[in-house]
Design an enzyme around this catalytic site. Structure first.
Site, mmCIF file in Angstrom:
data_model
loop_
_atom_site.group_PDB
_atom_site.id
_atom_site.type_symbol
_atom_site.label_atom_id
_atom_site.label_comp_id
_atom_site.label_asym_id
_atom_site.label_seq_id
_atom_site.Cartn_x
_atom_site.Cartn_y
_atom_site.Cartn_z
ATOM 1 N N GLN A 179 54.518 68.108 29.715
ATOM 2 C CA GLN A 179 54.532 66.728 29.237
ATOM 3 C C GLN A 179 54.108 66.666 27.777
ATOM 4 O O GLN A 179 53.173 67.376 27.396
ATOM 5 C CB GLN A 179 53.572 65.857 30.057
ATOM 6 C CG GLN A 179 53.782 64.373 29.838
ATOM 7 C CD GLN A 179 52.735 63.496 30.549
ATOM 8 O OE1 GLN A 179 51.649 63.947 30.859
ATOM 9 N NE2 GLN A 179 53.097 62.265 30.798
ATOM 10 N N GLY A 214 42.355 67.051 29.808
ATOM 11 C CA GLY A 214 41.423 66.946 30.912
ATOM 12 C C GLY A 214 42.131 67.302 32.202
ATOM 13 O O GLY A 214 41.645 68.100 33.003
ATOM 14 N N GLY A 215 43.294 66.685 32.369
ATOM 15 C CA GLY A 215 44.057 66.953 33.576
ATOM 16 C C GLY A 215 45.518 66.690 33.349
ATOM 17 O O GLY A 215 45.883 65.988 32.404
ATOM 18 N N MET A 216 46.358 67.287 34.183
ATOM 19 C CA MET A 216 47.799 67.037 34.120
ATOM 20 C C MET A 216 48.300 66.885 35.540
ATOM 21 O O MET A 216 48.062 67.754 36.387
ATOM 22 C CB MET A 216 48.503 68.189 33.387
ATOM 23 C CG MET A 216 50.028 68.054 33.342
ATOM 24 S SD MET A 216 50.551 66.561 32.428
ATOM 25 C CE MET A 216 52.011 66.103 33.370
ATOM 26 N N ASN A 271 50.621 67.352 37.600
ATOM 27 C CA ASN A 271 51.767 68.051 38.169
ATOM 28 C C ASN A 271 51.816 67.805 39.681
ATOM 29 O O ASN A 271 50.809 67.959 40.368
ATOM 30 C CB ASN A 271 51.681 69.535 37.828
ATOM 31 C CG ASN A 271 51.765 69.756 36.329
ATOM 32 O OD1 ASN A 271 52.608 69.159 35.657
ATOM 33 N ND2 ASN A 271 50.870 70.564 35.779
ATOM 34 N N GLU A 273 44.339 61.756 38.012
ATOM 35 C CA GLU A 273 45.524 62.601 38.248
ATOM 36 C C GLU A 273 46.125 62.317 39.620
ATOM 37 O O GLU A 273 47.346 62.293 39.779
ATOM 38 C CB GLU A 273 45.177 64.087 38.091
ATOM 39 C CG GLU A 273 44.539 64.476 36.748
ATOM 40 C CD GLU A 273 45.213 63.895 35.508
ATOM 41 O OE1 GLU A 273 46.423 63.578 35.559
ATOM 42 O OE2 GLU A 273 44.519 63.729 34.487
ATOM 43 N N TYR A 327 46.784 53.620 27.503
ATOM 44 C CA TYR A 327 45.872 53.835 28.621
ATOM 45 C C TYR A 327 45.047 52.581 28.921
ATOM 46 O O TYR A 327 45.045 52.074 30.040
ATOM 47 C CB TYR A 327 44.889 54.980 28.325
ATOM 48 C CG TYR A 327 45.442 56.376 28.507
ATOM 49 C CD1 TYR A 327 46.223 56.967 27.516
ATOM 50 C CD2 TYR A 327 45.172 57.114 29.651
ATOM 51 C CE1 TYR A 327 46.713 58.258 27.667
ATOM 52 C CE2 TYR A 327 45.656 58.410 29.810
ATOM 53 C CZ TYR A 327 46.428 58.972 28.815
ATOM 54 O OH TYR A 327 46.909 60.243 28.968
ATOM 55 N N ARG A 331 39.649 71.694 24.965
ATOM 56 C CA ARG A 331 40.152 70.361 25.319
ATOM 57 C C ARG A 331 40.184 69.486 24.072
ATOM 58 O O ARG A 331 39.148 69.228 23.446
ATOM 59 C CB ARG A 331 39.254 69.768 26.395
ATOM 60 C CG ARG A 331 39.774 68.485 26.981
ATOM 61 C CD ARG A 331 38.911 68.058 28.146
ATOM 62 N NE ARG A 331 39.217 66.701 28.543
ATOM 63 C CZ ARG A 331 38.482 65.983 29.371
ATOM 64 N NH1 ARG A 331 37.382 66.525 29.898
ATOM 65 N NH2 ARG A 331 38.829 64.749 29.682
ATOM 66 N N LYS A 369 40.559 66.358 23.470
ATOM 67 C CA LYS A 369 39.757 65.139 23.447
ATOM 68 C C LYS A 369 38.373 65.396 22.843
ATOM 69 O O LYS A 369 37.773 64.526 22.219
ATOM 70 C CB LYS A 369 39.607 64.618 24.881
ATOM 71 C CG LYS A 369 38.709 63.419 25.007
ATOM 72 C CD LYS A 369 38.477 63.041 26.462
ATOM 73 C CE LYS A 369 37.465 61.903 26.528
ATOM 74 N NZ LYS A 369 37.069 61.600 27.915
HETATM 75 N N1 BES Z 1 49.284 62.859 31.651
HETATM 76 C C1 BES Z 1 48.007 63.037 31.057
HETATM 77 C C2 BES Z 1 47.874 64.325 30.286
HETATM 78 C C3 BES Z 1 48.683 64.346 29.010
HETATM 79 C C4 BES Z 1 48.320 63.544 27.957
HETATM 80 C C5 BES Z 1 49.763 65.178 28.868
HETATM 81 C C6 BES Z 1 49.066 63.570 26.775
HETATM 82 C C7 BES Z 1 50.519 65.194 27.707
HETATM 83 C C8 BES Z 1 50.168 64.386 26.649
HETATM 84 C C9 BES Z 1 46.899 62.988 32.095
HETATM 85 O O1 BES Z 1 47.179 62.242 33.219
HETATM 86 C C10 BES Z 1 45.721 62.328 31.429
HETATM 87 O O2 BES Z 1 45.833 61.195 31.072
HETATM 88 N N2 BES Z 1 44.640 63.064 31.264
HETATM 89 C C11 BES Z 1 43.443 62.584 30.615
HETATM 90 C C12 BES Z 1 42.396 62.241 31.603
HETATM 91 C C13 BES Z 1 42.332 60.847 32.049
HETATM 92 C C14 BES Z 1 41.111 60.652 32.928
HETATM 93 C C15 BES Z 1 42.384 59.797 30.978
HETATM 94 C C16 BES Z 1 42.912 63.717 29.774
HETATM 95 O O3 BES Z 1 43.540 64.784 29.764
HETATM 96 O O4 BES Z 1 41.882 63.554 29.145
HETATM 97 ZN ZN ZN Z 2 47.250 60.169 32.858
#
Ligand code: BES
Ligand code: ZN
Length: 614
Positions: free
Chosen positions: A157, A284-286, A288, A312, A397, A569, A571
Site C-alpha cells: 500500500q 505501525g500496522g498494515m 493485510n 488493523e 484519518y 517506524r 511515525k
Molecule cells: N493502512 C495503514 C498503513 C499505511 C499507511 C500503509 C500509509 C501505507 C501508507 C494502516 O492501517 C495504518 O493506518 N496504520 C497506522 C496505525 C493506526 C493505528 C493509525 C500506523 O501505521 O501508524
Molecule cells: Zn489504517
C-alpha cells in the site's frame, strides 16, 4: 524471428498509439487499462533468493475483457526486470507475445504493454525484482531480532505492489490469487491468504486467496517465523523471541472481533492472524487480509497500544471489504477505520479509554492542520500528479473519523452503527468513491435531510475543521491539566502529583500539554521525577524526545541514538530527525546517527528521510 516481432510490435504501437492513454485515468496513480480488460485472478510462482535479495518467477493474469475490441493489456511495474511474456488462449499452451516496457514515470513507474489476440485468456510475465524495490525490505540475519535467519517482507500500500509484481496496481480492481513460494527450508513464508498453521517447513509453500482483494492487499513475508494460537480464529506469527509476549499482548483480539461482529456484521475473512515484523517495519500496522502486519513497538507488556490491533482489524470492514476506488478517497479507508477502531475500543475497554484515544487523535490533527497547506486539509484532495504515500496523514484519518463521530451524534450511535453495517453489506467486495457513500447516506440515513447538505459539503470539500464538533470531556485529562498547571505555577512539586496510576494515554496527554519552552530547571525536575528519557514505551519516548530536542536536553542523547538505531517506524523517526535537523547544535550528530542507521531502514523510510537533507 526476434526482429520481425519487434517490427510488428512497433507497427502495432504506432498504429494505435492514440488509444493507449486518452481513454483512461480512472485511477490517476495507475497506467492500467482495467476498464477495458481486467485481471481477475493471479497465479504467482516465486523463488525467494536471500543471497541475491531477489524474487524470481512469473505472475499469470487471468483476464476478463470488458471492451471486446481491446488489443493490449497495460500493467504497472516499477524497477522490475522483465525477462519474457507469454500468452495463452486455453491456459495450457503458452506462446511468446510482444511487449513493451516504456520509460519510467517518476510516480507511476513503467507501464508494461502486452499485445493481446482476440482470444487471449491469460498472460504470464516472467520477471525479477531489483534492489530498488520500494515495496520490499530484505533484512540480513543480523538485522532481525533472533539474528539467525534473514527476513523479507512486502509493503504494497498504496502503489508499491508494482515494485515486486507486475499487475494492475489500482484499488479500483479486485482479484483473487493463488501463489507458490519457494525459499530455504527452515524459513516460513506467509501471505495475506490462507496460512495453515500446520504447514510443513520444507521451503515450499502454497497459498490461496479465494476472496477478491485490491492489489495493495497482496502481501508476503518470509522469515524464521513461528505460530501461536490465541483463540480458535486468531493467532500470532513472530520470531521466537516475540511469540509469547505478543500472544499475551494481543490476547484480546478475539474479543475485539466479537465486538466488531456485533456492531458491523460478521467478520468476512475466515481467520484473523497477526504477524510481528522486525522493528524496521516503517508503519505501525498494515491491514493485510487474514494476516495484519504489525510493528513490535506496540508490544509493551501493558496492552496500552493495542488500539493499533483494533485499527488493523477494523480495516477488515472499512478498506478491505469496502475499498476506496482511488487514493483521492483515502478517508473512506482510514477515516472509517479510525471510527470503527474507536467503537471496538469503547466496547472492549470502555468509554473513558476510547474518549482519551479520540482526544489524542484530535490533538494530533490540530497540530497537523497548522502545518499543512489549506488545500491538503480537505477530505478529498486531488492527488493526481502527487505521491499517494503523502495522502496518508491526520486529515483523512482524524477529520474523517470526526465526520463519522459527528454523524453518529446527530443520528444516535446505534442507528449510525446499524447504518454502517448496511453500508458494509451493500458495498462488500467493491471499490467505491466518496460520491457513492454520500448517495447511500442520503438514501439510507438522511432521507429527511435533517443533517444539512451544506454542513456535509463543508466537511467533504472545505479545508480546516469546523468549530461545531462536539468532543467528549475526559475527567482524567482535565485532572492532568489541573495538576500540570499547579506545578508550572510553582504551587506543587512533581513528586506530589498522583501519577502512580496514570495510563500511557494520560502520560501522552501530560507531555503534549507541556509548554514548548521549559527551563533547564523544569526539565531536570521532570527527568528526576519521571525518567521520561528512559521510557520503553515508544509513544511516550517519542513525544518526550520531540519536546526536549529543541531544548538541548542532554539526557535524551544516548537513548535517542539507541532508539533511532533500532526502530524504523516512520511515525516516530521522521519527526525526531526533523526536530534534530532544526537544532543547529545537534544537526551534525543526527546526520552521523542517520548514516549509521540508514542501512537498517526500509526503502520507504530511507526515501522519506533522504528528503529531509540532514
Ligand atoms: N493502512 C495503514 C498503513 C499505511 C499507511 C500503509 C500509509 C501505507 C501508507 C494502516 O492501517 C495504518 O493506518 N496504520 C497506522 C496505525 C493506526 C493505528 C493509525 C500506523 O501505521 O501508524
Ligand atoms: Zn489504517
Amino acid at each position: 524471428m526476434v526482429r520481425k516481432s519487434w517490427l510488428l510490435l512497433l507497427y502495432w504501437l504506432c498504429g494505435s498509439a492514440g488509444a493507449v492513454t486518452p481513454l483512461q485515468a480512472p485511477d490517476p496513480h495507475s497506467f492500467a487499462n482495467f476498464k477495458q480488460v481486467r485481471s481477475r485472478h493471479l497465479v504467482l510462482d516465486l523463488a525467494v533468493d536471500f543471497t541475491r535479495q531477489q524474487l524470481t518467477g512469473y505472475v499469470e493474469h487471468r483476464l476478463e475483457r470488458l471492451d471486446p475490441t481491446v488489443q493490449r493489456l497495460i500493467l504497472d511495474t516499477r524497477h522490475l526486470k522483465i525477462t519474457a511474456v507469454t500468452a495463452s488462449r486455453d491456459g495450457v499452451h503458452w506462446q511468446n507475445t510482444p511487449y513493451l516496457l516504456s520509460i519510467a514515470d517518476r510516480l507511476k513507474g513503467q507501464p508494461l504493454t502486452i499485445q493481446l489476440q482476440p482470444d487471449t485468456q491469460a498472460v504470464r510475465v516472467y520477471y525479477q525484482t531489483t534492489p530498488q524495490a520500494s515495496g520490499l525490505q530484505w533484512l540480513t540475519a543480523d538485522q532481525t531480532s533472533e539474528k539467525k535467519q534473514p527476513f523479507l517482507f512486502s509493503q504494497s500500500q498504496p502503489i508499491h505492489a508494482r515494485s515486486w509484481l507486475p499487475l494492475q496496481d489500482t484499488p479500483a480492481n479486485r482479484i483473487t490469487y493463488q501463489a507458490q513460494v519457494q525459499t530455504s527450508p527452515g524459513l516460513l513464508a506467509v501471505m495475506s491468504a490462507d496460512n495453515s498453521a500446520n504447514t510443513k517447513r520444507d521451503g515450499h509453500y502454497r497459498f490461496d486467496m479465494p476472496q477478491p482483494v485490491p492489489s495493495y492487499l497482496i502481501a508476503l513475508a518470509v522469515g524464521d517465523l513461528h505460530f501461536k494460537a490465541m483463540s480458535a480464529d486468531t493467532g500470532v506469527y513472530a520470531e521466537k523471541i516475540w511469540l509469547d509476549k505478543a500472544s499475551v499482548e494481543f490476547a484480546d483480539t478475539q474479543k475485539m472481533m466479537d465486538a466488531a461482529n456485533r456492531l458491523f456484521g460478521q467478520y468476512p475473512w475466515k481467520r484473523y492472524d497477526l504477524l510481528v515484523l522486525p522493528s524496521s517495519f516503517p508503519f505501525g500496522g498494515m491491514e493485510n487480509p487474514r494476516l495484519s502486519f504489525v510493528t513490535p513497538t506496540i508490544i509493551t507488556g501493558d496492552k496500552s497500544l493495542i488500539s493499533l490491533v483494533a485499527h488493523e482489524l477494523a480495516h477488515s470492514w472499512s478498506g478491505n471489504l469496502v475499498t476506496n476506488a482511488s487514493w483521492n478517497d483515502v478517508w473512506l479507508n482510514e477515516g472509517f477505520t479510525n471510527y470503527v477502531e474507536n467503537r471496538i475500543m469503547q466496547q472492549v475497554y470502555g468509554q473513558n479509554r476510547a474518549d482519551m484515544e479520540l482526544l489524542l487523535n484530535v490533538q494530533a490533527l490540530r497540530e497537523r492542520l497548522k502545518q499543512l497547506p489549506p488545500a491538503d486539509t480537505r477530505l478529498q484532495p486531488d492527488f493526481s500528479g502527487r505521491d499517494p504515500d503523502d495522502a496518508f496523514h491526520q486529515v483523512p484519518y482524524v477529520k474523517g473519523q470526526l465526520l463519522l463521530t459527528t454523524l453518529a451524534q446527530h443520528f444516535g450511535q446505534d442507528k449510525f452503527d446499524a447504518f454502517l453495517q448496511r453500508y458494509f453489506a451493500k458495498f462488500a467486495f467493491q471499490s467505491i468513491d466518496s460520491a457513492t457513500f454520500v448517495r447511500f447516506f442520503s438514501e439510507e440515513l438522511n432521507q429527511d435531510q435533517s443533517f444539512s447538505a451544506a454542513s456535509l459539503s463543508q466537511w467533504l470539500h472545505q479545508p480546516g475543521l469546523t468549530d461545531e464538533i462536539q468532543l467528549p470531556a475526559s475527567d482524567a485529562f482535565r485532572r492532568i491539566n489541573a495538576s500540570q498547571q499547579q506545578w508550572l505555577r510553582g504551587e506543587t512539586s512533581l513528586s506530589l502529583l498522583a501519577t502512580n496510576h496514570w495510563s500511557v494515554h494520560e502520560w501522552l496527554h501530560f507531555i503534549e500539554q507541556l509548554p514548548r519552552q521549559l527551563s533547564p530547571q523544569q526539565l531536570s525536575e521532570l527527568e528526576m521525577a519521571f525518567s521520561l528519557s528512559q521510557s520503553s514505551n515508544a509513544e511516550i519516548f517519542t513525544a518526550w524526545a520531540k519536546l526536549v530536542i529543541p531544548l538541548n536536553h542532554q539526557q535524551i542523547i544516548q537513548p535517542l541514538r539507541q532508539f533511532l538505531l533500532s526502530v524504523g517506524r516512520q511515525k516516530f523517526i521522521t519527526p525526531l530527525y526533523t526536530e534534530l535537523k532544526a537544532n543547529p547544535q545537534w544537526r551534525s550528530w543526527a546526520a552521523q546517527v542517520y548514516r549509521e542507521a540508514r542501512p537498517g531502514y526500509h526503502p520507504l523510510a530511507q526515501q522519506q528521510l533522504d528528503r529531509l537533507g540532514l
